[in-house]
Design a protein around this motif. Structure first.
Motif, PDB file in Angstrom:
ATOM      1  N   ALA A  19      76.458  49.142 -35.960  1.00 24.61           N
ATOM      2  CA  ALA A  19      76.143  47.771 -36.355  1.00 24.61           C
ATOM      3  C   ALA A  19      76.303  46.769 -35.225  1.00 24.61           C
ATOM      4  O   ALA A  19      75.704  45.691 -35.270  1.00 24.61           O
ATOM      5  CB  ALA A  19      77.017  47.356 -37.538  1.00 24.61           C
ATOM      6  N   GLY A  20      77.115  47.086 -34.223  1.00 23.94           N
ATOM      7  CA  GLY A  20      77.397  46.120 -33.166  1.00 23.94           C
ATOM      8  C   GLY A  20      76.782  46.495 -31.835  1.00 23.94           C
ATOM      9  O   GLY A  20      76.086  47.506 -31.703  1.00 23.94           O
ATOM     10  N   LEU A  42      80.264  37.035 -40.895  1.00 25.64           N
ATOM     11  CA  LEU A  42      80.409  38.236 -41.737  1.00 25.64           C
ATOM     12  C   LEU A  42      81.506  37.982 -42.777  1.00 25.64           C
ATOM     13  O   LEU A  42      82.594  38.552 -42.708  1.00 25.64           O
ATOM     14  CB  LEU A  42      80.748  39.448 -40.871  1.00 25.64           C
ATOM     15  CG  LEU A  42      79.671  39.858 -39.862  1.00 25.64           C
ATOM     16  CD1 LEU A  42      80.212  40.878 -38.890  1.00 25.64           C
ATOM     17  CD2 LEU A  42      78.442  40.409 -40.586  1.00 25.64           C
ATOM     18  N   ARG A  45      82.889  45.437 -34.908  1.00 27.67           N
ATOM     19  CA  ARG A  45      81.480  45.835 -34.880  1.00 27.67           C
ATOM     20  C   ARG A  45      81.001  45.905 -33.439  1.00 27.67           C
ATOM     21  O   ARG A  45      80.520  44.930 -32.872  1.00 27.67           O
ATOM     22  CB  ARG A  45      80.629  44.850 -35.681  1.00 27.67           C
ATOM     23  CG  ARG A  45      80.666  45.099 -37.176  1.00 27.67           C
ATOM     24  CD  ARG A  45      79.509  44.401 -37.869  1.00 27.67           C
ATOM     25  NE  ARG A  45      79.464  44.748 -39.283  1.00 27.67           N
ATOM     26  CZ  ARG A  45      78.496  44.362 -40.111  1.00 27.67           C
ATOM     27  NH1 ARG A  45      77.504  43.609 -39.662  1.00 27.67           N
ATOM     28  NH2 ARG A  45      78.517  44.713 -41.383  1.00 27.67           N
ATOM     29  N   GLU A  99      73.384  47.656 -32.617  1.00 29.78           N
ATOM     30  CA  GLU A  99      72.924  46.485 -33.364  1.00 29.78           C
ATOM     31  C   GLU A  99      71.927  46.870 -34.451  1.00 29.78           C
ATOM     32  O   GLU A  99      70.884  46.227 -34.642  1.00 29.78           O
ATOM     33  CB  GLU A  99      72.357  45.433 -32.417  1.00 29.78           C
ATOM     34  CG  GLU A  99      73.425  44.938 -31.432  1.00 29.78           C
ATOM     35  CD  GLU A  99      72.957  43.798 -30.563  1.00 29.78           C
ATOM     36  OE1 GLU A  99      72.683  42.723 -31.125  1.00 29.78           O
ATOM     37  OE2 GLU A  99      72.874  44.010 -29.333  1.00 29.78           O
ATOM     38  N   VAL A 159      72.177  47.338 -38.367  1.00 32.33           N
ATOM     39  CA  VAL A 159      73.074  47.043 -39.477  1.00 32.33           C
ATOM     40  C   VAL A 159      72.533  47.714 -40.742  1.00 32.33           C
ATOM     41  O   VAL A 159      71.480  47.319 -41.271  1.00 32.33           O
ATOM     42  CB  VAL A 159      73.201  45.522 -39.690  1.00 32.33           C
ATOM     43  CG1 VAL A 159      74.198  45.228 -40.811  1.00 32.33           C
ATOM     44  CG2 VAL A 159      73.633  44.834 -38.397  1.00 32.33           C
ATOM     45  N   SER A 170      71.695  48.670 -44.370  1.00 28.77           N
ATOM     46  CA  SER A 170      71.626  48.023 -45.683  1.00 28.77           C
ATOM     47  C   SER A 170      71.987  49.008 -46.791  1.00 28.77           C
ATOM     48  O   SER A 170      72.916  48.776 -47.558  1.00 28.77           O
ATOM     49  CB  SER A 170      70.216  47.477 -45.920  1.00 28.77           C
ATOM     50  OG  SER A 170      70.032  47.113 -47.276  1.00 28.77           O
ATOM     51  N   PHE A 225      67.865  49.915 -42.478  1.00 32.55           N
ATOM     52  CA  PHE A 225      68.760  49.087 -41.676  1.00 32.55           C
ATOM     53  C   PHE A 225      68.010  47.905 -41.085  1.00 32.55           C
ATOM     54  O   PHE A 225      66.769  47.899 -40.988  1.00 32.55           O
ATOM     55  CB  PHE A 225      69.420  49.916 -40.569  1.00 32.55           C
ATOM     56  CG  PHE A 225      68.482  50.502 -39.555  1.00 32.55           C
ATOM     57  CD1 PHE A 225      68.220  49.846 -38.358  1.00 32.55           C
ATOM     58  CD2 PHE A 225      67.855  51.725 -39.793  1.00 32.55           C
ATOM     59  CE1 PHE A 225      67.362  50.388 -37.420  1.00 32.55           C
ATOM     60  CE2 PHE A 225      66.985  52.271 -38.858  1.00 32.55           C
ATOM     61  CZ  PHE A 225      66.740  51.599 -37.665  1.00 32.55           C
ATOM     62  N   GLY A 241      69.471  44.120 -35.540  1.00 34.04           N
ATOM     63  CA  GLY A 241      70.265  42.920 -35.358  1.00 34.04           C
ATOM     64  C   GLY A 241      69.663  41.933 -34.384  1.00 34.04           C
ATOM     65  O   GLY A 241      70.011  40.745 -34.396  1.00 34.04           O
ATOM     66  N   GLU A 264      83.242  49.148 -45.323  1.00 35.46           N
ATOM     67  CA  GLU A 264      81.826  49.105 -44.973  1.00 35.46           C
ATOM     68  C   GLU A 264      81.074  50.266 -45.626  1.00 35.46           C
ATOM     69  O   GLU A 264      79.944  50.098 -46.112  1.00 35.46           O
ATOM     70  CB  GLU A 264      81.646  49.145 -43.460  1.00 35.46           C
ATOM     71  CG  GLU A 264      81.917  47.829 -42.770  1.00 35.46           C
ATOM     72  CD  GLU A 264      80.856  46.767 -43.036  1.00 35.46           C
ATOM     73  OE1 GLU A 264      79.790  47.085 -43.599  1.00 35.46           O
ATOM     74  OE2 GLU A 264      81.092  45.605 -42.689  1.00 35.46           O
ATOM     75  N   PHE A 305      73.267  38.567 -42.127  1.00 36.06           N
ATOM     76  CA  PHE A 305      72.037  39.365 -42.123  1.00 36.06           C
ATOM     77  C   PHE A 305      71.340  39.344 -43.476  1.00 36.06           C
ATOM     78  O   PHE A 305      70.354  40.056 -43.679  1.00 36.06           O
ATOM     79  CB  PHE A 305      72.363  40.809 -41.727  1.00 36.06           C
ATOM     80  CG  PHE A 305      72.930  40.935 -40.341  1.00 36.06           C
ATOM     81  CD1 PHE A 305      72.090  40.964 -39.237  1.00 36.06           C
ATOM     82  CD2 PHE A 305      74.292  40.996 -40.142  1.00 36.06           C
ATOM     83  CE1 PHE A 305      72.610  41.063 -37.956  1.00 36.06           C
ATOM     84  CE2 PHE A 305      74.824  41.102 -38.860  1.00 36.06           C
ATOM     85  CZ  PHE A 305      73.982  41.133 -37.771  1.00 36.06           C
TER      86      PHE A 305
END
Length: 550
Positions: A15-16, A67, A83, A217, A219, A221, A237, A240, A261, A407
């Protein structure tokens, strides 16, 4: 790593961002300046409650405004999140303790909650592989309630720690052992990342196979199931950078996003959220969230010899008083390590609570320069309890219908509180800590009576770590449960091989799968569970078999 080394092609969705070692680890005074900026902006207020935040680069903690999550007004939860590629492995304290059969089979003794459908024998080979691979330090203590590992020699205790161990062994029949874990990382061109971190360990080894693609990056769903709702077909996803929604198909999906998460992803993938979504026959998804309950005491001991050389505070550079309460009868009569003490062989009455706890300790490892010492010449230390929290259905994670993150995804709603059993356990921790400090000739004192703390003293005085009682849930960063492992589909979300009952090619391998918490730091066990589950999944992929493992 396990899947790639077995020959599978693997896509890692993170995610990061993918930070360089210099960006991730930072340095002083730049890290302190970033901390001040973040706290003034109010975007890391909750995470700053944890002492670990003050040691690491604040860039490794999320922006809480971008977030968000919600809790009931009177039930706070302190959720620390990282993240970036490597996640919280970059801020992990590095303590590695095995679970024993006392934890796996606790419900057989006290009747609360489920037993694990796996045990020590199932995880032993993976524990050993991990300890060798990661270079864990520790002694062979012969404790039945804390199995020995395949470790390197321990880091030495300080003189004051040896004094504490001798005193509590003599007066209280309690053992004190060298901690098991990692020494401090000292970056070098050859080893810029800590070996205990994902980028410096398993992820690096996985990428070396040439069969792993990392996408940062990205993220997640939700997980999409096939038309029959019998298998995971794809992961959806958000990119990002662009904000575009994307979809990636796969034969196998492994969720290891950290407990809450992972629960957010599973809940957003469920039949309650979308047609043809994931079915949970047990009705337990999101329920039975746990953390370790924690309380701290700082103290000083006069007339202690100075350490002979440099000391460090780390996962290996510290010590433990392991759990000795509510053990099986077979463990109570076994000699406890090198102290020669007997487990539970004290004159104190039987505990009025279920399960157990350990005390993490360090003395003479936090000494600042002399002008910042309020009691020069005294050995300063801490004892921090972390105890097992009972699984309760009302402690849960759900999706907040009214709150979205940056997001546009539904944010987690966390409703978790301590119960009477935990409050009684904390009372017992306090009595044991006081007895241990008194035995060693020390005195419990507030932190501001031990150190001169200009600038940060107001934060220290109101921080959760220094409150007289237990810190709120989430504080210890050991959140577990919510998609628990069970022997039957009516009792949990995944089976003993971490497969979702109704979608067997969807694995849940992080802390979310835990049925009970134990008292030990969970990371080594989470990694052992992951290795075991992925090794079995690789065999199934090789056979072309996506059914539930027996």
């Amino acid at each position: 790593m396990v899947l790639a080394e077995a020959g599978a092609r693997v896509l890692v969705l993170e995610a990061g961002p993918d930070l360089s070692p210099r960006q991730a680890l930072g340095s002083e005074p730049a890290n302190s300046l970033r901390r001040i900026s973040s706290l003034m902006a109010g975007n890391q207020r909750l995470q700053a409650e944890h002492p670990g935040y003050w040691k690491a680069n604040p860039r490794l903690y999320v922006d809480e405004r971008a977030l968000p999550y919600s809790t009931p007004p009177d039930r706070p939860f302190l959720w620390s999140r990282g993240r970036q590629v490597g996640g919280k492995s970059l801020t992990w304290g590095g303590i590695t303790l095995r679970l024993s059969e006392a934890e796996f089979r606790a419900a057989d003794r006290d009747g609360h909650g489920p037993c694990w459908p796996i045990g020590s024998r199932d995880l032993d080979p993976y524990y050993s592989r991990l300890e060798r691979f990661l270079g864990v330090h520790g002694d062979r203590d012969g404790l039945p309630q804390l199995p020995d590992g395949d470790t390197r020699p321990p880091l030495p205790l300080t003189p004051a720690e040896r004094n504490l161990g001798a005193s509590i062994g003599r007066d209280l029949a309690l053992p004190l052992i060298c901690s098991r874990g990692f020494a401090l990382h000292r970056p070098s061109p050859e080893q810029p990342w800590p070996a205990s971190s994902s980028p410096g360990g398993a992820l690096a080894r996985a990428r070396a196979t040439g069969r792993v693609q990392l996408r940062s990056e990205a993220v997640v769903s939700h997980v999409e199931l096939d038309a029959g709702g019998n298998r995971a077909e794809a992961v959806v996803f958000l990119d990002g950078r662009s904000g575009n929604l994307q979809r990636q198909t796969a034969r196998l999906v492994v969720l290891c996003a950290s407990t809450i998460e992972t629960l957010r992803i599973l809940l957003h993938s469920s039949e309650e959220q979308r047609s043809g979504g994931l079915v949970d026959p047990s009705g337990t998804l999101g329920h039975y969230l746990m953390d370790h309950i924690s309380t701290s005491r700082f103290f000083s001991i006069p007339d202690q010899p100075a350490p002979e050389g440099p000391t460090e505070l780390s996962g290996a550079g510290s010590c433990f008083i392991p759990n000795t309460v509510n053990l099986p009868a077979s463990m109570k009569t076994t000699a406890l390590g090198k102290t020669g003490a007997l487990a539970g062989a004290t004159d104190e009455p039987p505990p009025d609570f279920l399960r157990g706890y350990g005390l993490w300790c360090a003395i003479q490892r936090m000494d600042p320069p002399r002008p910042f010492q309020r009691r020069p010449g005294e050995a300063v230390g801490f004892l921090i309890g972390h105890g097992e929290v009972l699984p309760q259905a009302h402690n849960r994670v759900s999706l907040d219908p009214d709150l979205r993150d940056g997001f546009g995804l539904p944010a987690a709603h966390i409703d978790c509180r301590w119960g009477e059993n935990e409050r009684r356990m904390v009372d017992h921790m306090h009595r044991r800590i006081e007895a241990a400090v008194t035995s060693a000739g020390g005195t419990i004192r507030p932190l501001d009576q031990l150190y001169v703390l200009p600038l940060v003293e107001p934060l220290v005085k109101r921080g959760a770590a220094f409150a007289p009682g237990a810190a709120p849930p989430g504080y210890y960063i050991h959140e577990l449960g919510g998609a628990r492992m069970a022997a039957r589909e009516t009792d949990g979300v995944v089976n003993r091989w971490n497969q979702c009952w109704r979608a067997p090619n969807l694995l849940v391998v992080d802390g979310a799968c835990w049925p009970t918490a134990g008292w030990q730091s969970p990371t080594l066990t989470e990694m052992a569970i992951t290795w075991r589950a992925c090794a079995a999944a690789a065999e199934r992929l090789g056979r072309g078999d996506e059914a539930l493992e027996a």
